[in-house]
Scaffold this active site. Structure first.
Site, PDB file in Angstrom:
ATOM      1  N   PRO A  56       0.828  -1.214   0.000  1.00 58.18           N
ATOM      2  CG  PRO A  56       0.070  -0.915   2.209  1.00 58.18           C
ATOM      3  CD  PRO A  56       0.858  -1.851   1.320  1.00 58.18           C
ATOM      4  CB  CYS A  57       3.371   2.449  -2.367  1.00 57.84           C
ATOM      5  SG  CYS A  57       2.444   1.865  -3.772  1.00 57.84           S
ATOM      6  CG  HIS A  58      -2.393   4.020  -0.890  1.00 59.74           C
ATOM      7  ND1 HIS A  58      -2.299   2.670  -1.128  1.00 59.74           N
ATOM      8  CD2 HIS A  58      -3.281   4.174   0.115  1.00 59.74           C
ATOM      9  CE1 HIS A  58      -3.124   2.055  -0.296  1.00 59.74           C
ATOM     10  NE2 HIS A  58      -3.717   2.931   0.474  1.00 59.74           N
TER      11      HIS A  58
END
Length: 103
Positions: A56-58
């Site tokens: 979940p790099c966001h």
DNA sequence: CGGTTGACCAAGT
DNA sequence: GACTTGGCCAACC
């Protein structure tokens, strides 16, 4: 021992929904100051959006709370973070409230 | 092994 | 307030 980027992914996955972390925090948690290598790791990451078990790099933002480059579409990430409970003002996250601390 | 690159950071102009 | 410069660290060529 995983590659540097693998360790970055592990930490990012530890960030719960509704919270965010910074490149600097990740690098520091890894015992290094390689902010840039962290960003580079995310750029090479297997998925830029929470598919199944993807990173979940966001939930990773810049040190000043601004969104950063991510999938080259910050607006989409902002909407996603907001849907997870993160309040964003002027494309900037309130790190004093939403900054995640690694164990 | 040296040079370039990058979803960065901080300070200076 | 926006742009430029120097610096940092790991991965890739």
């Amino acid at each position: 021992m995983q590659s540097f980027n693998e360790q970055c992914y592990e930490l990012v996955r530890q960030v719960p929904a509704g919270k965010v972390t910074t490149y600097k925090a990740i690098a520091h948690a890894l015992g290094t100051g390689a902010y840039r290598a962290v960003g580079n790791a995310m750029a090479s990451n297997p998925d830029t959006f929470p598919n199944k078990g993807a990173t979940p790099c966001h939930r990773v933002v810049k040190t000043d709370g601004s969104i950063g480059g991510f999938a080259h579409l910050p607006e989409a990430k902002i909407a996603l973070l907001q849907s997870e409970g993160v309040k964003i003002k002027n494309n900037t996250v309130d790190l004093t409230t939403f900054a995640h601390v690694f164990a």
